[in-house]
Write a protein that holds these residues in place. Structure first.
Motif, mmCIF file in Angstrom:
data_model
loop_
_atom_site.group_PDB
_atom_site.id
_atom_site.type_symbol
_atom_site.label_atom_id
_atom_site.label_comp_id
_atom_site.label_asym_id
_atom_site.label_seq_id
_atom_site.Cartn_x
_atom_site.Cartn_y
_atom_site.Cartn_z
ATOM 1 N N LEU A 7 0.824 -1.208 0.000
ATOM 2 C CA LEU A 7 0.000 0.000 0.000
ATOM 3 C C LEU A 7 0.860 1.261 0.000
ATOM 4 N N VAL A 44 -3.497 -0.562 6.598
ATOM 5 C CA VAL A 44 -4.638 0.114 5.967
ATOM 6 C C VAL A 44 -4.663 1.579 6.376
ATOM 7 N N GLU A 48 -3.350 5.364 4.127
ATOM 8 C CA GLU A 48 -4.258 6.468 3.823
ATOM 9 C C GLU A 48 -3.859 7.754 4.537
ATOM 10 N N LYS A 215 -7.929 -3.471 -0.261
ATOM 11 C CA LYS A 215 -7.010 -2.373 -0.528
ATOM 12 C C LYS A 215 -5.799 -2.842 -1.343
#
Length: 225
Positions: A7, A44, A48, A215
């Protein structure tokens, strides 16, 4: 030791043997080194939030708390899966701390969490040398008081338990002012004792496992475009 990018977060995966080797180095290099457990929830949220990403990437060593992370990174070997599932890092770390009579300072954000932390640690390992504890609240000057208490005691190891991302934020902002060798940020959830170590309840992370998988798929789709 292998680099991973999940991510958009750059981290390093350490095997149990490698992580314990670095712990020994951290105890003798004269600096306060930081260790934090990473979970699907951690990744996660950090994926972000740029500030959380900075805090997480600044940690000296991260330890996988869930096998889903190994699977997503492509490192899901039988040995690594077992090490994570059985919580072997905590097991081996506490054994070494007790055997060497190293001084431990406990840190949490509430009386309930401190009691749970003590229960988890003492259930897992006898002979731990806890020389101090501190409950960090939201009152003015609390962090300054914490720093003073740690520097008065000069522990070898700080073991903390806070809800994410408070552990990582405190490490990033304050580790240069604390006189200790290692700061290990344990997961915020209560840990289940096994024959080899301490691991998280599967029920606690089901939501973030699903969100993490989604994600990861979205991230790879965007990279492929």
């Amino acid at each position: 030791m292998r680099k991973i990018n999940l991510l958009g977060i750059e981290l390093t995966d350490f095997t149990l043997k490698e992580s314990l080797k670095y712990v020994n180095e951290y105890l003798n290099n004269g600096a306060l080194n930081t260790v934090s457990f990473i979970s699907t929830q951690t990744l996660v949220q950090a994926g972000e939030n740029e500030e959380q990403k900075l805090w997480l990437e600044s940690v000296d060593m991260t330890i996988c708390d869930e096998t889903d992370i190994l699977k997503a990174a492509g490192f899901a070997t039988r040995n690594r899966m077992r090490e994570v599932e059985e919580g072997e890092f905590v097991h081996e770390l506490l054994q070494r701390l007790a055997r060497r009579h190293l001084k431990i300072f406990l840190l949490s954000d509430s009386t309930k969490q401190m009691e749970q932390l003590q229960h988890d640690l003492y259930t897992q390992q006898d002979g731990l040398c806890v020389v101090g504890e501190y409950i960090l609240d939201e009152s003015a000057g609390s962090v300054d008081s914490l720093i003073n208490e740690i520097n008065d005691v000069v522990p070898n190891v700080i073991l903390s338990r806070f809800p994410y991302p408070l552990n990582e934020q405190l490490m990033y902002e304050n580790k240069q002012m604390m006189n200790a060798d290692i700061w290990v940020a344990l997961p915020a959830h209560p840990l289940i004792s096994t024959h080899r170590g301490l691991r998280r309840s599967k029920l606690l992370n089901a939501f973030y496992k699903k969100l993490f998988d989604r994600k990861i798929s979205q991230y790879h789709d965007q990279k492929a475009e």
